[in-house]
Scaffold this motif. Structure first.
Motif, PDB file in Angstrom:
ATOM      1  N   ASP A  70       0.828  -1.207   0.000  1.00  0.00           N
ATOM      2  CA  ASP A  70       0.000   0.000   0.000  1.00  0.00           C
ATOM      3  C   ASP A  70       0.859   1.251   0.000  1.00  0.00           C
ATOM      4  N   ARG A  71       1.918   1.244   0.782  1.00  0.00           N
ATOM      5  CA  ARG A  71       2.822   2.401   0.848  1.00  0.00           C
ATOM      6  C   ARG A  71       3.551   2.599  -0.481  1.00  0.00           C
ATOM      7  N   VAL A  74       1.134   4.258  -2.897  1.00  0.00           N
ATOM      8  CA  VAL A  74       1.029   5.699  -2.623  1.00  0.00           C
ATOM      9  C   VAL A  74       2.247   6.412  -3.213  1.00  0.00           C
TER      10      VAL A  74
END
Length: 179
Positions: A70-71, A74
């Motif tokens: 997820d990071r 982003v």
């Protein structure tokens, strides 16, 4: 004599080290060695390590890596340009004895040819043919424009695509991607 406490492992109360877990996961996903074949290999060495145990380990590792992925996603969406493409990923249809088609979507950045300062990166997003939790088919076919738009939510750079008619529109138009 004093002994330091054992550091917490990925599997609560379990014996596998991070190295063991990494070996099982890399063997399965990078080396394409299914868990049943890993069982056969371990058995030749006298190790009785059930396939379901390693399947649980793979699930746990996947959950633990979710925050990292997820990071990364982003971070990728902050790029000036992304290449987006999909590929088929057959998934077993439980009880039917056949497969359905899911899709892996790749978001990729590699600006080395343009002297970009960011390192190359890729994140894969899986679109199953049905919801594993509810047994309900997702809207669309996993290869649709709306799914790509959802994956790209928050990206406002230039998107490069291969031009598949059912895939994402050439999204040099950041205004089309919902926030």
């Amino acid at each position: 004599m004093l002994q330091a406490a054992t550091p917490a492992g990925l599997i609560d109360g379990g014996l596998p080290t991070e190295g063991t877990l990494a070996h099982v996961v890399v063997s399965k996903y990078a080396d394409h060695l299914p868990l049943y074949r890993q069982s056969q290999i371990y058995a030749r060495g006298g190790v009785d390590l059930d396939r379901s145990t390693r399947a649980t380990w793979c699930g746990k590792v996947g959950l633990d890596l979710t925050t990292v992925v997820d990071r990364m996603l982003v971070h990728l969406k902050r790029s000036m340009r992304l290449f987006v493409d999909e590929t088929r990923a057959p998934a077993l249809d439980p009880g039917a004895g056949k497969t359905k088609t899911g899709y892996l979507w790749a978001l990729t950045r590699d600006d080395r040819g343009w002297n970009g300062g960011d390192p190359p990166a890729v994140v894969f997003t899986y679109a199953p043919p049905f919801s594993a939790n509810a047994g309900i088919r997702l809207s669309g076919n996993g290869r649709t424009d709306s799914l790509a738009m959802n994956i790209l939510r928050g990206f406002d750079g230039t998107q490069q695509v291969d031009g598949y008619a059912g895939g994402p529109s050439p999204l040099g138009r950041a205004a089309d991607i919902p926030d």
